[in-house]
Scaffold this active site. Structure first.
Site, mmCIF file in Angstrom:
data_model
loop_
_atom_site.group_PDB
_atom_site.id
_atom_site.type_symbol
_atom_site.label_atom_id
_atom_site.label_comp_id
_atom_site.label_asym_id
_atom_site.label_seq_id
_atom_site.Cartn_x
_atom_site.Cartn_y
_atom_site.Cartn_z
ATOM 1 N N HIS A 1 52.507 -22.307 24.467
ATOM 2 C CA HIS A 1 52.154 -23.866 24.525
ATOM 3 C C HIS A 1 51.702 -25.234 24.949
ATOM 4 O O HIS A 1 51.654 -26.005 24.652
ATOM 5 C CB HIS A 1 53.534 -23.415 23.133
ATOM 6 C CG HIS A 1 53.252 -23.035 21.333
ATOM 7 N ND1 HIS A 1 52.803 -22.620 21.453
ATOM 8 C CD2 HIS A 1 55.013 -21.909 22.355
ATOM 9 C CE1 HIS A 1 52.947 -21.702 20.095
ATOM 10 N NE2 HIS A 1 54.428 -21.530 20.199
ATOM 11 N N ASP B 1 52.238 -12.696 20.589
ATOM 12 C CA ASP B 1 53.261 -13.486 19.987
ATOM 13 C C ASP B 1 52.800 -13.910 18.404
ATOM 14 O O ASP B 1 52.212 -14.095 18.828
ATOM 15 C CB ASP B 1 53.132 -14.498 20.890
ATOM 16 C CG ASP B 1 54.853 -15.279 21.152
ATOM 17 O OD1 ASP B 1 55.780 -15.635 20.845
ATOM 18 O OD2 ASP B 1 55.345 -16.136 19.694
ATOM 19 N N HIS C 1 52.910 -16.946 17.430
ATOM 20 C CA HIS C 1 52.257 -17.963 17.366
ATOM 21 C C HIS C 1 50.781 -18.336 17.841
ATOM 22 O O HIS C 1 50.903 -17.213 19.283
ATOM 23 C CB HIS C 1 53.822 -19.016 18.129
ATOM 24 C CG HIS C 1 55.414 -18.961 17.228
ATOM 25 N ND1 HIS C 1 56.346 -17.982 17.715
ATOM 26 C CD2 HIS C 1 55.266 -19.401 15.619
ATOM 27 C CE1 HIS C 1 56.813 -18.881 16.176
ATOM 28 N NE2 HIS C 1 56.535 -19.236 15.275
ATOM 29 N N ASP D 1 58.912 -12.289 17.898
ATOM 30 C CA ASP D 1 59.172 -12.976 17.220
ATOM 31 C C ASP D 1 58.229 -12.810 15.564
ATOM 32 O O ASP D 1 58.341 -12.909 14.852
ATOM 33 C CB ASP D 1 58.433 -14.681 17.516
ATOM 34 C CG ASP D 1 57.726 -14.992 18.401
ATOM 35 O OD1 ASP D 1 56.633 -13.917 18.189
ATOM 36 O OD2 ASP D 1 57.902 -15.960 18.308
#
Ligand SMILES: [Zn+2]
Length: 335
Positions: free
Chosen positions: A124, A159, A161, A245
């Site tokens: 991120h 991931d 996200h 996740d």
């Protein structure tokens, strides 16, 4: 198979505060997962400190200095989810340094693939902004150096996200292919399927944005598409933003992957990557048992072995999204 495993005790000293899901215990679970797989020779190495100047290949000098100064002055909060403590500076330099060290060691044939158990995570982090538990973009630091050496690089980001930082850093770079499977809508809000790259780079940014409830049946089918794209791109290196996740047990998201889904994804990616040119970077994953089992499945898949276990079933809308992605890419790739 010989697997390079890079980690460091300093990674457990970085914290985001009590009760935060991105916590030091995660590394204990991940390391147990790496070492759990029989018939794998694990070559343990310590992640070295990166020269902070190398961070400036992907981050602004002012941002690098701001993180160093914040840590030197006792630490603090960088966004609602992301903090640094004094120990975070060294941890972040080692997390960003692990990948370059691993690429040198793989070139020297010390192992055939590498898994980096690092904290803080990276995907991120933007050029001048910490976000979503990330300080420096670890995978981007390696990728930028490999690109500067004339290599073609593919990043697979599983991931849950979207890796907004990684996408932004290479959005106009045709020699880097960024492929992300993630939940949508979800944090950080980017990653729709029409974000395909800019200008000459169009088609080298591929997003697979799946609705809540998506499970491993769709992810396994998506790997056929990803393998086809990877094969056509002909990367010299495949780097994986390996977050866990999307697992059904994870407290931060709503996808329904199980351990064997990670094994199948790793099996597909490892079969497509050039020999000795595959590096996994730990990103998210917040349920400790799911982390341990999913990392073990990743290593097993990387060694070419299937992981036993059936996927859960996805809602119809997830299959529809996969079809839409395929259509959006039909003009860029032969699918
Ligand atoms: Zn994540």
């Amino acid at each position: 198979m010989k697997l390079l495993h890079s980690t460091h005790p300093q990674f457990t000293l970085h914290t985001n505060g009590a009760g935060h899901p991105e916590r030091p215990d995660r590394l204990t679970a991940v390391t147990a997962g790496v070492r759990a797989v029989p018939k794998i020779e694990v070559v343990e190495v310590e992640a070295p400190l990166l020269d902070p100047a190398v961070l400036e290949n992907v981050h602004t000098p002012a941002y690098v200095r701001a993180i160093e100064d914040l840590c030197a002055s006792g630490g603090g909060r960088l966004d609602p989810d992301t903090s640094a403590v004094p120990e975070s500076w060294e941890a972040a330099l080692r997390a960003a340094g692990a990948g370059l060290d691993a690429s040198s060691r793989l070139r020297a044939k010390e192992a055939s693939a590498a898994f980096l158990s690092v904290r803080p995570p990276g995907h991120h982090a933007l050029a001048s902004q910490a976000m979503g538990f990330c300080l420096f973009n670890n995978i981007a630091v390696t990728a930028a150096t490999l690109l500067a050496e004339g290599e073609r690089v593919a990043i697979v980001d599983w991931d849950v996200h979207h890796g907004n930082g990684t996408q932004a850093m290479f959005y106009d770079r045709p020699e880097l292919l960024y492929l992300s499977l993630h939940q949508f809508p979800a944090y950080p809000g980017t990653g729709w399927l029409d974000e395909l790259g800019e200008g000459e780079s169009r088609g080298t940014n591929v997003n697979l944005p799946f609705p809540p409830g998506t499970a491993g049946d769709v992810y396994r089918a998506a790997m056929d598409l990803i393998v086809s794209i990877l094969s056509q791109f002909k990367a010299d290196w495949v780097l994986v933003s390996a977050g866990y996740d999307a697992h059904s047990a994870d407290p931060l998201a709503d996808l329904h992957l199980v351990e064997s889904d990670y094994g199948e994804m790793a099996l597909a990616v490892a079969a497509t990557a050039p020999a000795g040119r595959l590096i996994y970077y730990l990103e998210g994953g917040y349920d400790l048992a799911a982390l341990e089992g999913s990392v073990a499945a990743t290593i097993l898949g990387t060694s070419g072995m299937p992981t036993p276990g059936d996927p859960h079933s996805s809602p119809d809308v997830a299959w529809l999204i996969l079809e839409q992605v395929s259509q959006a890419l039909a003009s860029e790739f032969e699918l």
